[in-house]
Enzyme design. Sequence first.
Site, mmCIF file in Angstrom:
data_model
loop_
_atom_site.group_PDB
_atom_site.id
_atom_site.type_symbol
_atom_site.label_atom_id
_atom_site.label_comp_id
_atom_site.label_asym_id
_atom_site.label_seq_id
_atom_site.Cartn_x
_atom_site.Cartn_y
_atom_site.Cartn_z
ATOM 1 N N LYS A 1 -6.916 -4.306 -7.919
ATOM 2 C CA LYS A 1 -7.157 -2.865 -7.831
ATOM 3 C C LYS A 1 -6.587 -2.392 -6.503
ATOM 4 C CE LYS A 1 -11.604 -3.791 -8.367
ATOM 5 N NZ LYS A 1 -11.876 -2.838 -9.431
ATOM 6 N N ARG A 2 -6.438 -1.093 -6.317
ATOM 7 C CA ARG A 2 -5.966 -0.606 -5.026
ATOM 8 C C ARG A 2 -6.873 -1.105 -3.906
ATOM 9 N NH1 ARG A 2 -1.777 3.301 -4.787
ATOM 10 N NH2 ARG A 2 -2.197 3.262 -2.553
ATOM 11 N N LYS B 1 -10.620 -3.591 -18.943
ATOM 12 C CA LYS B 1 -9.512 -4.438 -19.397
ATOM 13 C C LYS B 1 -9.892 -5.909 -19.299
ATOM 14 C CE LYS B 1 -6.490 -1.167 -17.033
ATOM 15 N NZ LYS B 1 -5.752 -1.004 -15.748
ATOM 16 N N HIS C 1 -12.650 12.986 -10.533
ATOM 17 C CA HIS C 1 -12.443 11.533 -10.457
ATOM 18 C C HIS C 1 -13.083 10.888 -9.251
ATOM 19 C CE1 HIS C 1 -9.603 10.584 -13.733
ATOM 20 N NE2 HIS C 1 -9.261 11.858 -13.615
ATOM 21 N N LYS D 1 -13.972 -0.327 -2.366
ATOM 22 C CA LYS D 1 -13.845 -1.343 -3.419
ATOM 23 C C LYS D 1 -14.194 -2.742 -2.901
ATOM 24 C CE LYS D 1 -10.222 1.170 -6.009
ATOM 25 N NZ LYS D 1 -10.632 1.146 -7.429
HETATM 26 C C1 LIG Z 1 -6.143 -0.440 -14.606
HETATM 27 C C2 LIG Z 1 -5.299 -0.377 -13.394
HETATM 28 C C3 LIG Z 1 -5.824 0.140 -12.203
HETATM 29 C C4 LIG Z 1 -7.257 0.581 -12.064
HETATM 30 O O1 LIG Z 1 -8.029 -0.525 -11.676
HETATM 31 P P1 LIG Z 1 -9.525 -0.347 -11.137
HETATM 32 O O2 LIG Z 1 -10.018 -1.750 -10.992
HETATM 33 O O3 LIG Z 1 -10.279 0.419 -12.170
HETATM 34 O O4 LIG Z 1 -9.436 0.372 -9.836
HETATM 35 C C5 LIG Z 1 -5.002 0.172 -11.093
HETATM 36 N N1 LIG Z 1 -3.728 -0.251 -11.149
HETATM 37 C C6 LIG Z 1 -3.205 -0.773 -12.267
HETATM 38 C C7 LIG Z 1 -1.790 -1.259 -12.253
HETATM 39 C C8 LIG Z 1 -3.961 -0.840 -13.437
HETATM 40 O O5 LIG Z 1 -3.413 -1.342 -14.549
#
Ligand SMILES: *Cc1c(COP(=O)(O)O)cnc(C)c1O
Length: 822
Positions: free
Chosen positions: A556-557, A668, A364, A562
């Site tokens: 996102k985190r 998403k 990952h 990022k």
């Molecule tokens: C989809 C999702 C992530 C992943 O988000 P990225 O933008 O791909 O890092 C992280 N946290 C939650 C709650 C999510 O639904």
Amino acid sequence: MVNPMEKPLFELDKDEFKQEIVHHLRTTLGTSEKKASKQAWWMATCATINQMLFERLTSTQQTHLQKDTRAVHYFSAEFLMGRLTANNLHNLGLYKTCEEALKDLNLELADLCEQEPDMALGNGGLGRLAACFIDSLATLGYPALGYGLHYEHGLFRQEIRDGRQVERPDSWREYGNPWEICRPESVQEIPLYGYVETVFGEDCQVRKVWHPGRIIKGVPWDIPIVGFGAQTVNILRLWESRASNFFDWDVFNHGGYVDSQKEKAEAETISKVLYPNDETEAGKELRLVQQYFFCACSLKDIMRRYKRTHTDFKEFAAQIAVQLNDTHPTIAIPELMRELIDEEGLEWTEAWNICKQVFSYTNHTLLPEALETWPVYLFERVLPRHLEIIYEINAYFLKNEVDAKWPANNEIKRKLSIIDESNPRRVRMANLCVITSHKVNGVAEIHSKLVKEDLFPEFNQLWPDKFCNVTNGVTPRRWLLSCNQELADLFTETVGTEWPLNLDALRELAKYADDPVFQKKFMDIKLHNKEKLVKVIKAETGIDVSADAIFDIQIKRLHEYKRQQLNLLHILVLYRRLLLNPEYDIHPRVFIFGSKAAPGYRVAKDIIYAINKVGERINDDPRIKGKLKVVFMPNYRVSLAEKLIPAADVSEQISTAGYEASGTGNMKLAMNGAITIGTLDGANIEIAEEVGEDNCVIFGLTVEEVKELKARGYSPWDYYYANAEIKSALDWLDTDYFTPGRPGELQSIKKSLLDYGDTYLTLADFASYDEAHQRINSLYRDKARWAKMAIINAASVGKFNSDRSIQDYVRQIWHLDKCDIS
Ligand SMILES: *Cc1c(COP(=O)(O)O)cnc(C)c1O
């Protein structure tokens, strides 16, 4: 597969549904219609849903047993499930029935769903991927089990106090959870610590006997996983640690009541809390114990089930596939070796051949700080027998594989060895995974290429067929059908009911991308979603925003790679332009963030603080006439994502090229008609291919350019001095403009971007990012153009359905057959 949107799966009508809810309210919840809280109503609703769900669960499990099916076992330290009520209702085809039943009782289903705490047993992308995958496995009818840890506390709840992140414990099952079933009949006992004795048998055979120092009890909790159409209901089995009865009674009887309580507390600690570090390795003993605990429980569980129908291990590899979600469950490899050799009496090579066929590994990340290694001394103490087995695997590998290919090459041996010989010596879990697994996959095309070329080039030379790609995906049932029901209805009206099972069916929508009537319908739904979010923003933060603004979302985190700091820097520059020139012509913009930082990650927490402080100043500044707003939504989690994503106009996917393995948030958001502003990184590249470069906004350095710039020697100071806007924005952070009376509070961000070298090339990408935002601005002003882009995005992301990912795993790695449930 049966599509619940085409024909009902259950005969139950809304009146019967209503009766059942009331019945459960009285008998299961022990209350009455007059007194019941929303929580009780929600629980009664769940109990009703479970009636149907358990019926399908039983038939699935009986069929799998009867047909003795091959199954995949998805081992993951994290499953970020979120809420299950709406999801289960949709998958059972009962959402509308339930909604109407509750309406008759003067209750709103959506409102009751808010009663459910998120099951946040994961950090971010990796855990959410596991959740989407088990949904898809069940939907497609594959026999599968998810295996993980039953954390008492999931990822911390984030509060924001005076702009700073404060972590509070998450207690998702404080008042019980209607979806989990305890299975005391499948309890396991897990050994830990102690020493290994070498025993010589009468035939001079050497046998190893592990005398553990402790035994921990593993209690399984099952979460039924309902596929869409509910033909298959698989199980997510999560292990809770308890003190084994044997130990605490012994101490108890000898008058050690207090000591026995200590033992109990220590045993329960193992599954007490999820480690909140995303993309960094903690290296803590408890974490290793957690990993071993759930892997050992799961393998014993697999073994027990296998032995119901088999007397030897000849069929084991044909029946059992184990997928390792990152290196967290790597310890399952030496544990299966140990079980087969020490407990079952197999020969070493026999056991090794089984392991090689059973395990496969998903990588990952390429980030060095995320690659797990454990000090040898820790292993020696916690898992002494496993260390011996790892040494044996290593010796065998170095002799038979490495030395055969690169004779007497110590440099390559040093690099590929499972043991890192520096001080202290460490066990490299990724090397053990690659050496054992028959397949190693990355999670997007570019990432898989980098795994082969940069991370494991020698392993790739040894076994070129071992490495493959499976691009990530997300389930369209949760991330479109359930979270954006109005848009889902429009899609069903337009292309029919097939799309939740075959997302490519949405391609049809592209025909209507230029149709003003369809555009209006599409954009009216977006607007309505934004209006709903406006209320949530007001309730959560007190900030007023307008639904007419562009909703620009980065969720996102929080991690420097990022690059939330890039987004923030751009906001500062925009704000300055507006102050210097009140006529500066931009469409009103709301920048929305949602993000948790690892509690020990200082700069990440400082970035959260800076976003909040800059936001406070901007949001209250009448001079800019509401053209800019900055919102930090506290406690980002799955259920909040489900509210934010349908309301997004712009999706921020701005990682430094080469650092984001795939991303799934990007998928998403595109699925819900947001336009990506993104770098050529991870799955962004494939999203851009699918939607077309005209329908997303790409900027920044490519992977190759990032490498070149780093090789040349990158100096952020060059950009600071060359770009007056960057300089002014960063110098602003030294003042007390955003933190009145407390200058310097935001300094650490400037420092990380200049003094500490800007590892993630924020300043190098700034100009290109700024230009990309200007493109966004002009595109948005052309209403028809924007609507067309949004529609084409939703129409073009069929590839990013996690069903497709699962089919890729099945074809390349697992070789499973679907199983019809009688
Ligand atoms: C989809 C999702 C992530 C992943 O988000 P990225 O933008 O791909 O890092 C992280 N946290 C939650 C709650 C999510 O639904």
